[in-house]
Design an enzyme around this catalytic site. Structure first.
Site, mmCIF file in Angstrom:
data_model
loop_
_atom_site.group_PDB
_atom_site.id
_atom_site.type_symbol
_atom_site.label_atom_id
_atom_site.label_comp_id
_atom_site.label_asym_id
_atom_site.label_seq_id
_atom_site.Cartn_x
_atom_site.Cartn_y
_atom_site.Cartn_z
ATOM 1 N N ILE A 12 26.086 -28.817 -36.729
ATOM 2 C CA ILE A 12 26.297 -27.394 -37.047
ATOM 3 C C ILE A 12 26.627 -26.625 -35.770
ATOM 4 C CG2 ILE A 12 25.335 -25.359 -38.204
ATOM 5 C CD1 ILE A 12 23.376 -27.304 -39.625
ATOM 6 N N ASP A 31 23.282 -29.082 -24.451
ATOM 7 C CA ASP A 31 22.939 -30.233 -25.282
ATOM 8 C C ASP A 31 22.397 -31.345 -24.374
ATOM 9 O OD1 ASP A 31 24.172 -30.860 -28.438
ATOM 10 O OD2 ASP A 31 23.141 -32.450 -27.332
ATOM 11 N N LEU A 59 15.830 -29.291 -23.171
ATOM 12 C CA LEU A 59 15.044 -28.038 -23.242
ATOM 13 C C LEU A 59 13.547 -28.308 -23.239
ATOM 14 C CD1 LEU A 59 17.193 -26.153 -25.920
ATOM 15 C CD2 LEU A 59 17.275 -25.883 -23.429
ATOM 16 N N SER A 125 15.428 -23.684 -42.263
ATOM 17 C CA SER A 125 15.819 -24.574 -43.360
ATOM 18 C C SER A 125 15.119 -24.182 -44.657
ATOM 19 C CB SER A 125 15.444 -26.021 -42.985
ATOM 20 O OG SER A 125 15.536 -26.860 -44.105
ATOM 21 N N TYR A 150 8.739 -32.353 -39.701
ATOM 22 C CA TYR A 150 10.018 -31.647 -39.464
ATOM 23 C C TYR A 150 9.954 -30.262 -40.113
ATOM 24 C CZ TYR A 150 14.583 -29.877 -40.579
ATOM 25 O OH TYR A 150 15.645 -29.032 -40.751
ATOM 26 N N LYS A 154 9.799 -26.108 -38.538
ATOM 27 C CA LYS A 154 10.645 -24.951 -38.903
ATOM 28 C C LYS A 154 9.750 -23.752 -39.263
ATOM 29 C CE LYS A 154 14.596 -26.769 -38.172
ATOM 30 N NZ LYS A 154 15.395 -26.309 -36.996
ATOM 31 N N LEU A 200 22.547 -37.599 -48.011
ATOM 32 C CA LEU A 200 23.374 -38.114 -49.104
ATOM 33 C C LEU A 200 24.848 -38.249 -48.742
ATOM 34 C CD1 LEU A 200 23.690 -38.900 -52.112
ATOM 35 C CD2 LEU A 200 24.043 -36.473 -52.608
ATOM 36 N N GLY A 297 8.503 -37.500 -51.045
ATOM 37 C CA GLY A 297 8.663 -36.178 -50.410
ATOM 38 C C GLY A 297 9.827 -35.372 -50.941
ATOM 39 N N ASP A 298 10.700 -36.001 -51.749
ATOM 40 C CA ASP A 298 11.839 -35.239 -52.276
ATOM 41 C C ASP A 298 11.391 -34.249 -53.341
ATOM 42 O OD1 ASP A 298 13.739 -36.302 -50.691
ATOM 43 O OD2 ASP A 298 14.643 -37.617 -52.173
HETATM 44 C C1 WQD Z 1 19.936 -34.801 -50.892
HETATM 45 C C2 WQD Z 1 19.704 -35.447 -52.256
HETATM 46 C C3 WQD Z 1 18.039 -37.177 -52.218
HETATM 47 C C4 WQD Z 1 20.251 -39.972 -49.719
HETATM 48 C C5 WQD Z 1 17.155 -32.766 -45.955
HETATM 49 C C6 WQD Z 1 16.191 -31.924 -45.170
HETATM 50 C C7 WQD Z 1 16.782 -30.546 -44.944
HETATM 51 C C8 WQD Z 1 18.119 -30.721 -44.272
HETATM 52 C C9 WQD Z 1 19.039 -31.530 -45.162
HETATM 53 C C10 WQD Z 1 18.005 -30.749 -41.887
HETATM 54 C C11 WQD Z 1 18.215 -35.700 -52.540
HETATM 55 C C12 WQD Z 1 19.399 -37.751 -52.585
HETATM 56 C C13 WQD Z 1 19.881 -38.854 -50.441
HETATM 57 C C14 WQD Z 1 20.501 -41.204 -50.387
HETATM 58 C C15 WQD Z 1 20.008 -40.125 -52.482
HETATM 59 N N1 WQD Z 1 17.970 -31.381 -43.035
HETATM 60 N N2 WQD Z 1 19.762 -38.938 -51.794
HETATM 61 N N3 WQD Z 1 20.364 -41.224 -51.756
HETATM 62 O O1 WQD Z 1 16.483 -34.234 -48.530
HETATM 63 O O2 WQD Z 1 17.732 -32.311 -49.675
HETATM 64 O O3 WQD Z 1 17.328 -32.205 -47.221
HETATM 65 O O4 WQD Z 1 18.415 -32.825 -45.321
HETATM 66 O O5 WQD Z 1 18.135 -29.595 -41.657
HETATM 67 O O6 WQD Z 1 15.922 -29.801 -44.134
HETATM 68 O O7 WQD Z 1 15.005 -31.770 -45.917
HETATM 69 O O8 WQD Z 1 18.967 -33.828 -48.119
HETATM 70 O O9 WQD Z 1 20.925 -35.329 -48.092
HETATM 71 O O10 WQD Z 1 18.631 -36.327 -47.621
HETATM 72 O O11 WQD Z 1 19.210 -35.597 -49.934
HETATM 73 O O12 WQD Z 1 19.895 -40.189 -53.721
HETATM 74 O O13 WQD Z 1 20.839 -42.256 -49.770
HETATM 75 O O14 WQD Z 1 20.331 -36.724 -52.278
HETATM 76 O O15 WQD Z 1 17.014 -37.780 -53.009
HETATM 77 O O16 WQD Z 1 18.008 -35.501 -53.927
HETATM 78 P P1 WQD Z 1 17.544 -33.177 -48.484
HETATM 79 P P2 WQD Z 1 19.461 -35.330 -48.368
#
Ligand code: WQD
Length: 337
Positions: A12, A31, A59, A125, A150, A154, A200, A297-298
């Protein structure tokens, strides 16, 4: 106007450097290259025609932070991205997260608050909401006990900034991102793949490219229309533009409170299966995936109420899920070519 972007060569951060430079700001990118690479500077230059000043600083080293701000005491604002951000890793290695995400923030704030102009944008976040009760999620939704170190960093970061702003000249905006995805349309910068992707979209693009055998969909037994979890996927360029608007708001003294909070999302939720369908449509690739159990945790569902960002910040996301995934796919193909 000189703006410091910590984590400026990150996903980002680099997109925000481009948008700041497009608006005529002079940018210093800090960085430590722990989760990025120096080549990102060239990508930024190829897009915006100029390279930011780059300082390779960790940092977590207080003296290095002090020396930096002595050298650059004419800084107008700081956008703070530098942090570790892998949820799973934070569970395994909490102290790495508390040191990198909290100590570093404290050292930056200690110097910020000595500056004449003290404008601070913080990368937060939607994870602070946990599983919010009401959709779409507003900024007034309660902050839930963090599900990971994590997420806790935040929440603690927001509290530290709020306490500091109360007793110093510093003005701050906390930006709570939903799920950042995609890459700059030029495919000159994007999300750098280091190790096995936790998120994802990079896992999807690496699977489509043949680097991964198949995508595991973590659960299809959620209480959602198709059983898979719902998130608000926002294009990283839309997100970057919001940072420039937020910084300009502080520079113009338009902020109403010393600390303001904004959700940054599209306002639309998409399920994992909908993301897969969208990706297959825009890429023309058939994605290999299988349904497996839920990931620890999801949460079930999170998407933003964008009224505050739209009406007060004057910002809204412009790019669609299809466009975001098309840009992610273009980036994946570019870096593998
Ligand atoms: C999205 C969806 C998974 C991988 C996290 C952090 C958040 C931010 C973004 C930093 C969920 C599903 C994922 C895979 C899957 N990070 N998934 N198979 O968990 O919503 O957010 O990342 O700033 O703070 O919490 O993002 O992309 O990991 O998952 O099915 O191989 O995709 O279960 O539903 P998330 P994600």
């Amino acid at each position: 106007m000189k703006i410091v972007v910590t984590g400026g060569l990150g996903f980002i951060g680099s997109h925000t450097v481009v948008e700041l430079q497009n608006e005529g700001f002079e940018v210093i990118a800090i960085d430590n290259l722990s989760n990025s690479s120096i080549e990102v500077l060239d990508g930024i230059e190829r897009i915006s025609g100029k390279k930011p000043i780059f300082e390779n600083i960790d940092l977590r080293e207080k003296a290095a932070v002090q020396n930096f701000f002595k050298k650059h005491s004419d800084v107008s604002g700081v956008i703070h991205f530098a942090a570790s951000k892998a949820v799973g890793e934070s569970v395994e290695n909490p102290l790495l997260y508390y040191e990198n995400n909290i100590n570093a923030l404290v050292y930056v704030l200690q110097e910020m608050t000595q500056l004449e102009n003290s404008n601070f944008i913080f990368s937060s976040s939607c994870t602070v909401y946990g599983q919010a009760e009401v959709m779409p999620i507003t900024e007034n939704a309660s902050v839930q006990p963090a599900m990971s170190p994590y997420g806790n960093t935040k929440q603690i970061g927001e509290e530290i900034i709020t306490d500091v702003a109360k007793v110093t000249k510093m003005n701050s905006i906390l930006l709570r991102y939903f799920n950042p995805i995609g890459a700059h349309e030029s495919a000159e910068i994007g999300e750098l793949p280091l190790g096995v992707p936790q998120n994802l979209v990079p896992f999807i693009t690496q699977t489509a490219f043949g680097l991964r055998k198949e995508l595991s969909v973590y659960g299809n037994d959620y209480p959602t229309p198709d059983g898979t979890a719902i998130r608000d996927y926002i294009h990283v360029v839309d997100l970057a533009k919001a940072h420039v608007i937020a910084m300009q708001r502080l520079l113009d003294n338009k902020n109403i409170d010393k600390v303001e909070t904004f959700n940054l999302g599209t306002g639309t939720g998409s399920s994992v299966l909908e993301v897969i369908q969208s990706f297959e449509k825009v890429s023309g690739e058939k994605l290999n995936y299988k349904i497996v159990g839920r990931r620890e945790g999801d949460i079930t569902e999170a998407y933003a109420n964008t009224d505050k960002a739209n009406n007060i910040l004057g910002w809204s996301a412009k790019l669609s899920l299809d466009e975001s995934l098309a840009s992610a796919w273009k980036w994946e193909q570019k870096i593998r070519s």
